[in-house]
Structure formats: structure tokens, C-alpha cells
Design an enzyme around this catalytic site. Structure first.
Site, short mmCIF file in Angstrom:
data_model
loop_
_atom_site.label_atom_id
_atom_site.label_comp_id
_atom_site.label_asym_id
_atom_site.label_seq_id
_atom_site.Cartn_x
_atom_site.Cartn_y
_atom_site.Cartn_z
N GLU A 9 0.82 -1.22 0.00
CA GLU A 9 0.00 0.00 0.00
C GLU A 9 0.85 1.26 0.00
OE1 GLU A 9 -3.50 1.80 2.86
OE2 GLU A 9 -3.50 -0.34 2.38
N ASP A 102 -2.42 -3.14 3.06
CA ASP A 102 -2.80 -3.27 4.47
C ASP A 102 -3.88 -4.32 4.65
OD1 ASP A 102 -0.99 -1.37 5.12
OD2 ASP A 102 -2.42 0.19 5.65
N TYR A 307 -0.15 -3.15 13.68
CA TYR A 307 -0.89 -2.13 12.93
C TYR A 307 -1.79 -1.32 13.88
CZ TYR A 307 -3.76 -0.13 9.19
OH TYR A 307 -4.39 0.73 8.34
#
Length: 458
Positions: A9, A102, A307
Site C-alpha cells: 500500500e 494493508d 498495525y
């Protein structure tokens, strides 16, 4: 011989994946060449945007509504078209394409738009689904690559959200603008957010201070003392408050009911981004944007947390080994979180306050990685320690209290008293001092119950 093309990404994520899977690599403009015919490239967030098949009328009026295109095409975002062309060229030589965006709905959408626009959807596509930028985490998920079609439901949800945002936005904006004669931008996210801000603003603007006169009484008998709050409607007149005071002062109060019971305060759930943001604001005064930036830096630059943009407070069975590994790696360095009562066996797949796959959609809860970070800024350190504190709490039991509720009658007036004795700290042994209950609590034993009959108000 064809290549394996990874599409991440963002550039930083592509670099992390390349370092994990091919430490010896060569950085090029817009991509990285690795060993074993691996190529790593990246998007810059969204590279494409929706392009309706029928162009909306230039006239903004209610008569032209609703605007619902029969289909949506895609068009490159102008300032990002060069990176899209790099991906297109690399894809021509690829035997296998790996979606390394992601692990979430938006990551699926970013990749899908690229694959759709470049006609890659019929090619063999795999999914690298990872919330970790640690080499070991990336290597583990690479060994367990999933078929891209397994994520069709998430992909459809992302496409639907994207198209509905476009339809709601253009129709609502034009309708409200035409009706009011003033440009009013309406959107799924911006409008409810603005409404919340406006509501809070009006509450502050219209708030009027109103005096009231609460009554508390201190009851004493020998060395025993406790405080009760008068029970009744809010007293807004000083005269009434003084009248009640005169009626009870130096009078005997009689305990008419007393209840003792044990209570348990469970361990706080693991962090999602919202909870982290709220606590960072309470402790340090950080704004939401500041906390997110610091958390992203811990994730992308220092690679010491998973994350951060997660809405979940739970993990799946797959993350239990990560929690145990991180605990083992970090406890020697961060000894302030290692106290009597810490028990790693509390973290397991059957502990539903930690491991609850049914409540995990995109990303699992925020966790520290099994690495000790260095060169953190002061503010990064503050956020990191919030995450550590909440993480280590999971290895302690619930806090246990003995609570006491007293109902006292004094001259016909009722008073309520509530006290707690902390008898087992559990997770609170490592929580910040300001989070703990006031230590000036009423101490009692079962035998003292016999003394609680009549107390004089002082």
C-alpha cells in the site's frame, strides 16, 4: 522466467516486506528488485478514483436528482499516474501477483482498483495478510499465503462503501445546496462528525451555571467514622439546605441497612486506536491526530507495535503465540510491569476477554512486537508505554474488592455511603497511580458490623 510481484500500500511497507523476504535487494525508481525473481512495488494510497459512466448534469437542481450511474469506471488520480504505470509495466512479467496492501477493507479496495484497472483480476493472485512489520511476522504470513478470492466478501464491502459514499455525497450535496442556495458539502463521515461537534458546541454555548447545595454528613461512634450523602432531589435553595443541616446536626443516625459483598474489576481490554487516543488525551493531553502520528511512527519506523489503525480490542488464536513471545522478550527490559501475581498462563485461546475471533474483523487489537525499540522520542515513548502497560495487564488477574454500602436514617433523612476495600490488586498493581481508587477508604472487618448501630452527626 516470470516474477513474483508484491504490491504494497505504501513505500515503507514494501521496503519492510522486501527486507524480510529478500534482505539482499536493489532499490529502483518505484520498485525493489529482490532475490528469487521477487519484485516489490507499492501504491501511494489510492491510485485510482471512481469515474461514473454517465457524467452528472452541470445543473444543480432537485429535478436532476437522484444521480445513480448505471456503472462505475475507474480513472487514475492525476498526480499518481506515474506509479500506476510502473506497476503496469512490472505486472506484464509477473507469473504471480501478491496483494500486500494493508490487512483490512481499505487495503483490499486499493489493490482491487489497481487489479481491475490493469486487467489483472484473471491472473493468479495471492494475499499476504499481516498486521506486523517485523521480519518474523512477515515471513510467517508469507509461508501461509492465502488465495485472494478468500477475501471476496471484504472486497465487496469495500466496493459498496466506496460507491455508496459517492452516491450519497453527490446527491445530498446537490440537494442541500439547491434547497439552501448555499454550497453545503454533505458526506457519510463529515456530516455526522460535524453534527457531533455542533451539538457539543451548542451545549457549551447554552449551558447555564445553576447553584445547588449538596449535603454530606460525617457519622462518628468512638473511633469509627464514615461519610454519607443526603438522598433526595437536588437542593437549589440554601435555606432548605441549612434547614436540613440544623435538623441533623448532633443527632443520632441509625444504620437501617448495610450490605457487604465481593466485587471483581476485570482487566481492561487490549487497545484499539480509539481507546489509545482517549487515554493519551487524558494522561498527556495529546490530540487524536498527534496520537495517530506517534502510533504510526512506532509501527512503520520503529516496527515495535502491530498495525495501529485498528477498531478491535481482541485477538484471534493466531496472535496468542505473538503475545507470549512479546511478553518473554520485553519483561526483562520493562521490569516496572513485572510484579507479583503476573501469570503468563492467563493468556490463552480460551480467555474470551483476550482471544475472541468472532469480534475481530480487519485488524486484531494493538500489540507490542517482541523487540526492544531504541531512539524513541519522548512522546513516542509515552505512547509506547501506554501500549506496554495495557499489554502487560493481560497477564494479571482481575482486581478484587470488598464493597460496603450503608443506608443511614438521621432525623427522618436518608444518607447513602459507599466504600471499597481493595483486597487483591491484580492488574491494578501496574496501573498508573491516578487510575487507582482512593486509598483513604473505610476499612472494616466482618466483626465491626456489630458496632454499626447508632452514630452521631458531626
Amino acid at each position: 522466467m516470470g516474477t513474483t510481484l508484491f504490491i504494497a500500500e505504501k513505500r515503507d511497507m514494501a521496503i519492510s516486506i522486501a527486507k524480510a523476504l529478500s534482505p539482499s535487494n536493489d532499490m529502483k525508481k518505484g520498485f525493489i528488485v529482490g532475490k528469487n525473481n521477487m519484485i516489490f512495488t507499492w501504491a501511494i494510497g489510492h491510485l485510482l478514483e471512481l469515474d461514473p459512466s454517465e457524467k452528472p448534469s452541470e445543473k444543480w437542481s432537485l429535478e436532476t436528482l437522484p444521480i445513480i450511474p448505471k456503472m462505475f469506471n475507474l480513472k487514475p488520480i492525476p498526480n499518481k499516474s506515474s506509479q500506476l504505470q510502473i506497476i503496469k509495466k512490472l505486472a506484464t512479467d509477473a507469473n504471480v501477483i501478491i496483494n500486500a496492501c494493508d490487512a483490512g477493507r481499505e487495503g483490499e479496495l486499493i489493490f482491487y482498483y489497481i487489479a481491475k484497472y490493469l486487467n489483472l483480476t484473471k491472473r493468479p493472485i495471492k494475499r499476504l495478510w499481516t498486521s506486523s512489520l517485523q521480519p518474523s511476522g512477515i515471513q510467517t504470513t508469507y509461508k501461509k499465503l492465502k488465495d485472494w478470492n478468500e477475501f471476496e466478501g471484504l472486497r465487496v464491502a469495500a466496493i459498496t462503501r466506496s460507491r455508496s459514499d459517492w452516491i450519497i455525497g453527490i446527491n445530498a450535496t446537490r440537494a442541500f445546496t439547491a434547497k439552501s442556495g448555499t454550497l453545503l458539502k454533505i458526506g457519510r463521515v463529515v456530516t455526522p462528525t460535524l453534527a457531533l461537534i455542533y451539538k457539543r458546541h451548542m451545549e457549551r454555548e447554552t449551558f447555564k451555571k445553576e447553584p445547588y447545595f449538596p449535603i454530606t454528613a460525617t457519622f462518628k461512634q468512638g473511633n469509627a467514622t464514615y461519610i454519607g450523602k443526603w438522598q433526595g432531589d437536588m437542593i437549589k435553595e440554601r435555606q432548605l439546605s441549612e434547614k436540613i443541616k440544623s435538623e441533623i446536626l448532633n443527632q443520632n443516625g441509625e444504620i437501617i441497612e448495610m450490605e457487604e459483598k465481593n466485587e471483581y474489576e476485570p482487566v481492561p481490554l487490549l487497545f484499539n486506536l480509539t481507546d489509545l487516543t482517549n487515554l493519551a488525551n487524558q494522561r498527556f493531553g495529546f490530540k487524536a491526530k498527534q496520537t495517530l502520528k506517534l502510533a504510526q511512527s512506532l509501527y512503520e519506523t520503529h516496527k515495535c507495535i502491530t498495525y495501529p489503525r485498528t477498531s478491535n480490542r481482541y485477538i484471534t488464536e493466531n496472535e496468542v503465540p505473538l503475545m507470549l513471545k512479546s511478553h518473554q522478550a520485553l519483561k526483562g527490559q520493562f521490569t516496572q510491569y513485572v510484579k507479583n501475581g503476573m501469570n503468563p498462563s492467563l493468556v490463552h485461546t480460551r480467555n474470551k476477554r483476550i482471544c475472541n475471533p468472532a469480534k475481530v474483523d480487519d485488524h486484531h487489537a494493538l500489540l507490542p512486537e517482541p523487540v526492544i525499540p531504541s531512539n524513541l522520542s519522548t512522546d513516542e515513548e509515552k505512547i509506547y508505554h501506554l501500549i506496554l502497560e495495557r499489554f502487560f495487564m493481560q497477564f494479571y488477574s482481575a482486581a478484587q474488592y470488598q464493597s460496603l454500602t450503608i443506608h443511614t436514617n438521621c432525623a427522618g433523612h436518608l444518607f447513602l455511603s459507599k466504600y471499597k476495600n481493595l483486597i487483591e490488586e491484580g492488574w491494578r498493581t501496574i496501573s498508573e497511580k491516578e487510575d487507582k481508587h482512593d486509598s483513604n477508604e473505610l476499612k472494616w472487618t466482618p466483626s465491626s458490623r456489630q458496632l454499626f448501630y447508632k452514630f452521631k452527626v458531626h
